[in-house]
Scaffold this active site. Structure first.
Site, PDB file in Angstrom:
ATOM      1  N   CYS A 114     -26.136 -35.719  11.435  1.00 31.80           N
ATOM      2  CA  CYS A 114     -25.677 -37.090  11.651  1.00 31.80           C
ATOM      3  C   CYS A 114     -24.751 -37.218  12.858  1.00 31.80           C
ATOM      4  O   CYS A 114     -24.585 -38.306  13.402  1.00 31.80           O
ATOM      5  CB  CYS A 114     -24.980 -37.623  10.405  1.00 31.80           C
ATOM      6  N   HIS A 250     -20.971 -44.018  12.698  1.00 31.76           N
ATOM      7  CA  HIS A 250     -22.172 -43.557  12.011  1.00 31.76           C
ATOM      8  C   HIS A 250     -22.321 -44.378  10.745  1.00 31.76           C
ATOM      9  O   HIS A 250     -21.371 -44.547   9.972  1.00 31.76           O
ATOM     10  CB  HIS A 250     -22.025 -42.069  11.683  1.00 31.76           C
ATOM     11  N   ASN A 280     -28.815 -44.871   6.020  1.00 34.55           N
ATOM     12  CA  ASN A 280     -28.310 -43.789   6.866  1.00 34.55           C
ATOM     13  C   ASN A 280     -29.484 -43.212   7.652  1.00 34.55           C
ATOM     14  O   ASN A 280     -30.338 -42.524   7.101  1.00 34.55           O
ATOM     15  CB  ASN A 280     -27.660 -42.713   5.986  1.00 34.55           C
TER      16      ASN A 280
END
Length: 323
Positions: A114, A250, A280
């Site tokens: 990520c 993020h 996500n």
């Protein structure tokens, strides 16, 4: 006079298939309310059968080129941040390079889960500052739907697929914090925490794996480390949270996003949020949010932006830039 890596354009791509939370109610003991209350996610996009990371990257890349008024041959380098490449090798970046018809320069992948886009952005910045490249395309792209365990309600409802791209180009600045472009970066990792977020398979173990996560532990590390890295990057150029126009984080979980903003002393009105629509998307989430934020008219020339991410490794980092 100081060389800066300035954002010249951005773009994104999302697969056609939209999956609402309610779809998971058919196969899992979960509900739309349960997913929303714990993550802020309402829907996400999943890649079609045969739709790959490099394909989505190409779409995002072409959108960014159009936004910047450039063509592929204007690029000196292309970096793809991904944990879900099409093949073990060659890199997805070289596949995108070929698909674009880019016959010069160089291309490579970065893998920091990520945090991948932050790592790739920092690398692109370094390439420009060192004179290795004048224009660099940085793409974050993921097909996480390919590595999810559909029986695990704690993970499979959280992730989505997509791609975002940003083009950086060399410009001369004055050397102060009013310059456009990347002003500071901060990268970190700590492999002691690798077991709280990982995929339980890979090439050298000759296994096919699925994503595994200890959600409470990831949350605990995320808020602390994201606020810390953002503060560190700002401090490198003598700035604080009060100087920031936008946080583009993020997009993992709305509770992490709000917790980090609170630690930075910023209201949610100063945070770009897309997690409700995308889930996500790992390395794709920040460039997706940047592109959406620009399309919404939120990001304007001269705005000071902090963007930060944390992912498996653990790996985390941040970038301070002026739009």
């Amino acid at each position: 006079m100081t060389l800066r890596a300035v954002v010249a354009g951005c773009g994104h791509y999302l697969p056609e298939r939209v999956v609402e939370n309610s779809e998971f109610e058919k196969t899992l003991e979960t509900s739309d309310e349960w997913i929303r209350s714990r993550s802020g996610i309402e829907r996400r996009h999943f890649a079609a059968e045969g739709e790959t990371t490099s394909m989505m990257s190409e779409h995002a890349a072409r959108a960014a080129l159009s936004d910047a008024g450039l063509v592929p041959e204007d690029l000196d380098a292309l970096i793809v941040a991904t944990s879900t490449p099409d093949l073990t090798f060659p890199s997805s970046a070289t596949m995108v390079q070929s698909a674009l018809g880019m016959t010069r320069g160089f291309a490579f992948d970065v893998q920091a889960v990520c945090a991948g886009f932050i790592y790739a952005l920092a690398n692109a910045n370094a390439l420009i500052l060192s004179g290795q490249a004048e224009r660099v395309m940085v793409i974050g792209a993921e097909t996480f739907s390919k590595i999810l365990d559909w029986s695990d309600r704690s993970t499979c409802v959280l992730f989505g697929d997509g791609a975002g791209a940003v083009i950086l180009e060399a410009k001369i600045g004055t050397g102060n914090v009013q310059d456009r472009g990347i002003l500071a970066t901060d990268l970190n990792s700590d492999g002691r925490f690798k077991d709280i977020l990982y995929v339980d398979g890979g090439v050298s173990t000759n296994t096919t794996g699925h994503l595994r996560m200890e959600g409470k532990e990831v949350f605990r590390h995320a808020v602390e480390k994201l606020a810390q890295t953002a503060t560190t990057s700002l401090a490198k150029v003598g700035l604080t949270g009060s100087d920031v126009d936008w946080v583009v984080p993020h997009q993992a979980n709305i509770r992490i996003i709000t917790g980090t903003a609170k630690k930075l002393g910023l209201p949610m009105e100063n945070v770009i949020v897309t997690v409700q629509d995308h889930g996500n998307t790992s390395a794709a989430s920040i460039p997706l949010a940047l592109s959406v934020g620009k399309a919404r008219g939120q990001l304007k020339a001269g705005d000071l932006i902090v963007t930060e991410a944390i992912g498996g490794g653990l790996a985390w980092g941040s970038v301070v830039l002026r739009w």
